[in-house]
Enzyme design. Structure first.
Site, PDB file in Angstrom:
ATOM      1  N   ARG A 289       0.829  -1.215   0.000  1.00  0.00           N
ATOM      2  CA  ARG A 289       0.000   0.000   0.000  1.00  0.00           C
ATOM      3  C   ARG A 289       0.854   1.251   0.000  1.00  0.00           C
ATOM      4  NH1 ARG A 289      -2.190   0.635   6.240  1.00  0.00           N
ATOM      5  NH2 ARG A 289      -0.471  -0.462   7.207  1.00  0.00           N
TER       6      ARG A 289
ATOM      7  N   GLU B 294     -19.133   4.123   0.356  1.00  0.00           N
ATOM      8  CA  GLU B 294     -18.362   3.644  -0.781  1.00  0.00           C
ATOM      9  C   GLU B 294     -19.156   3.667  -2.087  1.00  0.00           C
ATOM     10  OE1 GLU B 294     -18.685   2.036   2.130  1.00  0.00           O
ATOM     11  OE2 GLU B 294     -16.692   2.178   3.032  1.00  0.00           O
TER      12      GLU B 294
ATOM     13  N   ARG C 257      -1.746  -4.831   3.154  1.00  0.00           N
ATOM     14  CA  ARG C 257      -1.359  -4.151   4.377  1.00  0.00           C
ATOM     15  C   ARG C 257       0.003  -4.564   4.950  1.00  0.00           C
ATOM     16  NH1 ARG C 257      -2.541  -5.436  10.021  1.00  0.00           N
ATOM     17  NH2 ARG C 257      -2.450  -3.540  11.246  1.00  0.00           N
TER      18      ARG C 257
HETATM   19  C1  LIG Z   1     -18.371  -0.481   4.985  1.00  0.00           C
HETATM   20  C2  LIG Z   1     -17.176  -0.058   5.766  1.00  0.00           C
HETATM   21  N1  LIG Z   1     -16.438   0.969   5.323  1.00  0.00           N
HETATM   22  C3  LIG Z   1     -15.336   1.352   5.995  1.00  0.00           C
HETATM   23  C4  LIG Z   1     -14.951   0.700   7.136  1.00  0.00           C
HETATM   24  C5  LIG Z   1     -13.681   1.091   7.871  1.00  0.00           C
HETATM   25  N2  LIG Z   1     -14.032   1.709   9.175  1.00  0.00           N
HETATM   26  C6  LIG Z   1     -14.036   1.025  10.324  1.00  0.00           C
HETATM   27  S1  LIG Z   1     -14.532   1.952  11.646  1.00  0.00           S
HETATM   28  C7  LIG Z   1     -14.694   3.328  10.663  1.00  0.00           C
HETATM   29  C8  LIG Z   1     -15.130   4.635  11.272  1.00  0.00           C
HETATM   30  C9  LIG Z   1     -16.461   4.497  11.903  1.00  0.00           C
HETATM   31  O1  LIG Z   1     -16.850   5.705  12.491  1.00  0.00           O
HETATM   32  P1  LIG Z   1     -17.922   5.648  13.661  1.00  0.00           P
HETATM   33  O2  LIG Z   1     -19.077   4.818  13.197  1.00  0.00           O
HETATM   34  O3  LIG Z   1     -18.228   7.031  14.073  1.00  0.00           O
HETATM   35  O4  LIG Z   1     -17.203   4.829  14.805  1.00  0.00           O
HETATM   36  P2  LIG Z   1     -16.137   5.398  15.862  1.00  0.00           P
HETATM   37  O5  LIG Z   1     -14.913   5.768  15.092  1.00  0.00           O
HETATM   38  O6  LIG Z   1     -16.759   6.564  16.509  1.00  0.00           O
HETATM   39  O7  LIG Z   1     -15.913   4.252  16.772  1.00  0.00           O
HETATM   40  C10 LIG Z   1     -14.390   3.031   9.337  1.00  0.00           C
HETATM   41  C11 LIG Z   1     -14.433   3.989   8.240  1.00  0.00           C
HETATM   42  C12 LIG Z   1     -15.750  -0.376   7.547  1.00  0.00           C
HETATM   43  N3  LIG Z   1     -15.444  -1.096   8.633  1.00  0.00           N
HETATM   44  N4  LIG Z   1     -16.860  -0.716   6.858  1.00  0.00           N
END
Ligand SMILES: Cc1ncc(C[n+]2csc(CCOP(=O)(O)OP(=O)(O)O)c2C)c(N)n1
Ligand SMILES: Cc1ncc(C[n+]2csc(CCOP(=O)(O)OP(=O)(O)O)c2C)c(N)n1
Ligand SMILES: [Mg+2]
Ligand SMILES: [Mg+2]
Lengths: 317, 308, 317, 308
Positions: free
Chosen positions: A13, A61, A170
């Site tokens: 990456r 997405e 990764r």
């Molecule tokens: C469909 C999807 N897209 C991206 C991710 C990567 N991802 C994991 S947690 C996260 C952020 C989530 O934000 P939030 O729901 O506010 O949770 P917090 O960070 O507050 O725990 C992302 C983008 C994922 N797990 N699933």
């Protein structure tokens, strides 16, 4: 026996991030999109240098794929970045209609593919993405093997007119292909000559294939190793001309054995030159949490597995 | 059954009293007892992610009070876990990355041995990086991790309860960043249109996601107005890390079920709560503390119920 | 030469509707969901008789898959109904995580698969769904050939514990398999014995394969015809024991030749018994508008194409 | 360029006057002239779907006035179609099933020969059941048909225009039922968060979808409140089948662009408008008239500009 030197472990990456940074400077039409994973995708350098050409779409997405498609109208070359699962399965129909069928020049760049993403576990470890993307007419599907090649591929796909899926990962893995190489889409790279068995590997398994060839060599078996960085269009000729010499083949991919590189190779063989083949791939199971090395071992995706399958297929000649 | 009596009953105070006497797995605790539980859960979170140098402490710490109150006092679950979950309340975690708090609370409520927290994110473990049914971990009824899917699943189980004449409730938890996924809005629209009123969804409204604050990443505007425009009953709670406040808001939410509207709690929490250097930032969303940081965090949360 | 009688053209989706209606009466746990295509999926009879067990989710397929997964909790057996594209590519990640990985007992029933949906064109004509679904661990993938078999399969999958993808279609096609047959998941049906070439066909192409066998018979070629209604788990044994006799094989599917039944068969051959194979399938193109017959002709998916490929593969023995 | 002058100008009246003089493809028509155009388009719709006994007349007829006004008077398009669409207004059809009206209007605005309407939904045609770029049909910049994707694409093109310093506008059309797809809400949230103010999205608010009225299928509640809660500027127009009303609402919408907010028109239309037996029902969403019904429909819409 040719030897390859690992110039230091580094993640593929980061090769993408480095390539994208170069593109940012050299090609003003290149724009980048990310769905809340900028750091994981190593897109920060691009973002910091070209904030106006970087689009943060949040955790959405499907929308990202549509926006990317729209950005091509007006001449932009969008690079989307998120994990491989969210780059493919999550948005298959969006890619299908708004990008592939619409013929849009979008580069779908996907990190954290396969088991080697490690501890996050099965929901994130897609093992079907190569199959998903290869079934889309017009899609180019690339899975690079190390930092240098990923960087080169990232730069190269900007010049290819049409949708591309670029898969990388990764973990820190061996970096052994030439620095500042040029990358030719669709052209397999023969890394090692050999007459006993053909090993066709992609992605993180290319290095493992070289390691396997070393072991096989010590045991008196001459393996031909082909780095098949492009899954589609597949370099049928390279595969066929090799198996015509060796008479058997092992395919190695960080992917389900159903639907991926392995079955594409089986098809080429069945169409042109029926040949015994063995599969180094996951056996239709989901992944799980663990370190990359543990998982590669448990699911049979390493040099050891390639050696075993090579010996097995040799007996079937 | 007493438990179905409760669901039918909409008076908050009486309902709380009844909960006091008939929560099956665990007896009602005082706030100070629950505070001890919360502190131990925080330790468990830190120790889990530290050991394997991965996982998501930030959101986990922010939701510790919510999980603790929900599982210790509110959720009426049967003594033995089964997938069908008939005649009991159900819980679904949609933002699966905060598995450390989920696992700690489940284990400390007797779903599986607390010892098993040692295996978090290890190979051959039931405690996967993101929760799953695949390895048969008691307490988990759906896999999550790919964001945005949990509300739909929770709604399906709520419909199943309606078909079964089962008066128990379905609870779910979602990240605020997670609400950027469109599937949520499909589910939110569907729930209101179909008057699904046996669900209490909670949003972990911490204002943070991976790449920064939600305001930096994708400002979501007025979430309350959004849910209301989509026909939900919305309850806001500013103090999502205060045990009493969480208890009250869950009781209030429960009192609003059965009224032809789905209910959502917008629970303001502090990401990383309880570990000072982790608070108020997205930096610890998915990063484990090093040895030194772990020590500081544990010092701020002294052992109460016994480490695993 | 065995002959099969077409008892009248009828659409396979009506077989699904008929099976679902029977299930509605016989199994109180069966529930059905639809995403604004109730009529197209022939779900009206179920809906009218069991309105309480029918869920209209609107145009929101991702939500439908999640709701279906949730309905299993509490013992329901949900049948989802929408077009094949919106049953698979649109919701791949939802099926992956909430159904397949979560091990939920959901039956994903998909109409209007392939080119034969006709005039709606490529956005609706998915030619990748078999491949998409076959890559999911734990998923059973079925593609039935006529009304009777679709009805039987619909009834049978209710008793199978685990996720199933059932694919059928829109056009009126020959109905020739036995009425009120029982349906055995994973067990290929040999329709015609023959020693020269094996034809393995699925879905709408099974009848075409029988027609092709007739033509081949007239030309002195004895084709073995296998109805491979289950793509996964694949009946490897039936395929292998046939090709061991015939020495060559043609696969026929209304699907891209990449990733579908054909490549699965290639893999089985490469693993166990390398054999020349030809593909009756679309050649990595999108479909287009047209009548089903026109499209099957243009894209080479009919008896004529099967005859040609059979002769071609015979020469490669 | 005069056309960029217009965009900069926010005064409705002046803008309309300028449009009058400088629409490139076609000169401004009087309402009665445009009425003739509309009538001819209706004929084209009926004849296309009748000939091939498939396709979607209902939504097409309901959107005839919208397409006619947009393409004849509002959209400032270059004389020659190119995919990049720089320095011109763009239009995206998200609810691709109403291709008959799109094709009729495109052809009658000179994008391709009107004769080609004969090939609608035939094999080897550029006029696919759902619009596509795949066969190179001028006027189309994205495939649609699988619902819910068009707004994202339109937003991408709007961002492209901003990057290119191109002041022209992006228009898009969406079904109301289509808004049940979650991707729309991702896009709606994104557009507001990013202040994309060079887009005018229109919702064909006919209250119908395939299985019945939207109220029967999945009641969507107050759409205006939803868009507003998501930060959009919302304009409601009750008479979406009235040429003047459509003209005015498009002008009003244009006057609201450039103000840091995306603009949406909720355009109430009558499905099947202009053919009495097709009106006010979902029955003709995707069904073609038989010979007799065609005749009645054509009689109600006499030839004006010449049938193909
Ligand atoms: C469909 C999807 N897209 C991206 C991710 C990567 N991802 C994991 S947690 C996260 C952020 C989530 O934000 P939030 O729901 O506010 O949770 P917090 O960070 O507050 O725990 C992302 C983008 C994922 N797990 N699933
Ligand atoms: C993703 C997706 N799901 C389902 C369909 C099938 N479908 C085509 S049109 C339609 C109804 C659309 O309703 P609306 O947007 O209100 O359009 P109208 O019927 O008013 O023309 C449906 C469900 C589709 N084309 N795409
Ligand atoms: Mg958050
Ligand atoms: Mg409508």
């Amino acid at each position: 026996m040719k030897t390859y030197t690992n110039t230091g472990n580094i993640d593929t990456r980061s090769g993408f991030g480095a390539g994208l940074e170069i593109l940012g400077d050299s090609n003003p039409n290149v724009v980048a999109l990310c769905a809340d994973l900028t750091g994981s995708l190593k897109m920060n350098a691009f973002k910091d240098k070209h904030p106006d050409r970087f689009f943060q779409v949040g955790i959405a997405e499907a929308n990202m794929m549509g926006i990317a498609a729209g950005l091509t109208i007006g001449g932009k070359i969008p690079f989307t970045g998120t994990f491989a699962n969210f780059s493919t399965g999550r948005v298959y129909d969006q890619i299908r209609q708004s990008i592939a069928y619409s013929g849009k020049n979008v580069k779908i760049c996907a990190s954290h593919a396969g088991l080697t993403l490690g501890e996050d576990g099965a929901t994130h470890q897609i093992l079907e993405d190569l199959g998903l993307m290869k079934m889309l007419p017009g899609m180019t599907v690339i899975n690079t093997c190390d930092f240098n090649q990923t960087k080169a591929a990232t730069i190269a796909i900007a010049d290819h007119d049409g949708p591309v899926y670029l898969r990388f990962g990764r973990p820190k893995v061996a970096n052994f292909t030439p620095k500042d190489q040029s990358f030719e889409i669709g052209k397999a790279v023969k890394l090692q000559e050999g007459t006993d068995v053909t090993i066709v590997a992609t992605g993180h398994l290319v290095w493992e294939a070289l390691e396997a060839a070393k072991t096989l060599h010590e045991q008196g078996i001459a393996a031909e190793v082909i780095n098949i960085h492009t899954i589609k269009p597949l370099d049928d000729k390279a595969i066929l001309s090799s198996v015509k010499q060796t008479g058997c083949i092992v395919t190695a991919e960080e992917h389900n054995y159903l639907g991926g590189l392995g079955e594409s190779v089986s098809r080429v063989l069945a169409q042109h030159h029926p040949t015994p083949q063995e599969f180094v791939a996951t056996q239709d199971t989901f992944g799980e949490s663990g370190t990359p090395a543990q998982l590669m071992e448990k699911y049979g995706l390493n040099a050891k597995a390639i050696v075993e399958k090579s010996k097995k297929v040799l007996k079937r000649k | 059954m007493i438990s179905s009596l409760i669901t039918a009953h909409k008076n908050v105070f009486v309902a709380q009293l009844l909960v006091y006497f008939c929560t099956k797995r665990y007896k009602m605790t005082t706030s100070s007892n629950l505070q001890e539980f919360v502190t131990q859960v925080r330790r468990d979170i830190l120790r889990q992610v530290h050991k394997v140098n991965s996982g998501h402490p930030g959101g986990s710490l922010g939701c510790t009070e919510f999980f603790s109150v929900l599982f210790k006092e509110v959720l009426r679950a049967k003594d033995h876990f089964d997938m069908d979950g008939k005649d009991e309340d159900l819980f679904f975690l949609s933002n699966g990355h905060i598995s450390p708090v989920y696992y700690s609370v489940l284990s400390r409520c007797g779903y599986f041995p607390v010892e098993e927290l040692k295996t978090f994110r290890h190979i051959n473990s039931r405690l996967q990086g993101h929760p799953t049914t695949h390895e048969g971990l008691p307490g988990v009824r759906t896999a999550s991790g790919s964001l945005g899917q949990g509300l739909s699943v929770a709604l399906g189980s709520a419909l199943s309860k309606k078909l079964n004449g089962d008066k128990h409730l379905v609870y779910s938890l979602h990240g605020d960043g997670e609400l950027q996924e469109g599937q949520n809005w499909e589910a939110i629209m569907f729930a209101a249109a179909n008057k699904i009123d046996n669900i209490i969804a909670t949003v972990d409204y911490n204002g943070q996601q991976i790449d920064g604050s939600t305001d930096d990443v994708l400002p979501m505007g007025d979430l309350k107005a959004k849910f209301e425009a989509f026909g939900w009953d919305v309850i806001e709670e500013e103090n999502g890390n205060d045990i009493d406040a969480v208890r009250n808001v869950l009781a209030e939410a429960k009192s609003k079920t059965g009224q032809s509207k789905p209910v959502v709690i917008l629970l303001k929490t502090i990401m990383g709560n309880g570990v000072d250097f982790m608070m108020h930032t997205h930096a610890w969303h998915g990063k484990a503390p090093n040895d030194e940081q772990l020590e500081i965090g544990l010092k701020q949360n002294p052992e109460t119920l016994g480490d695993y």
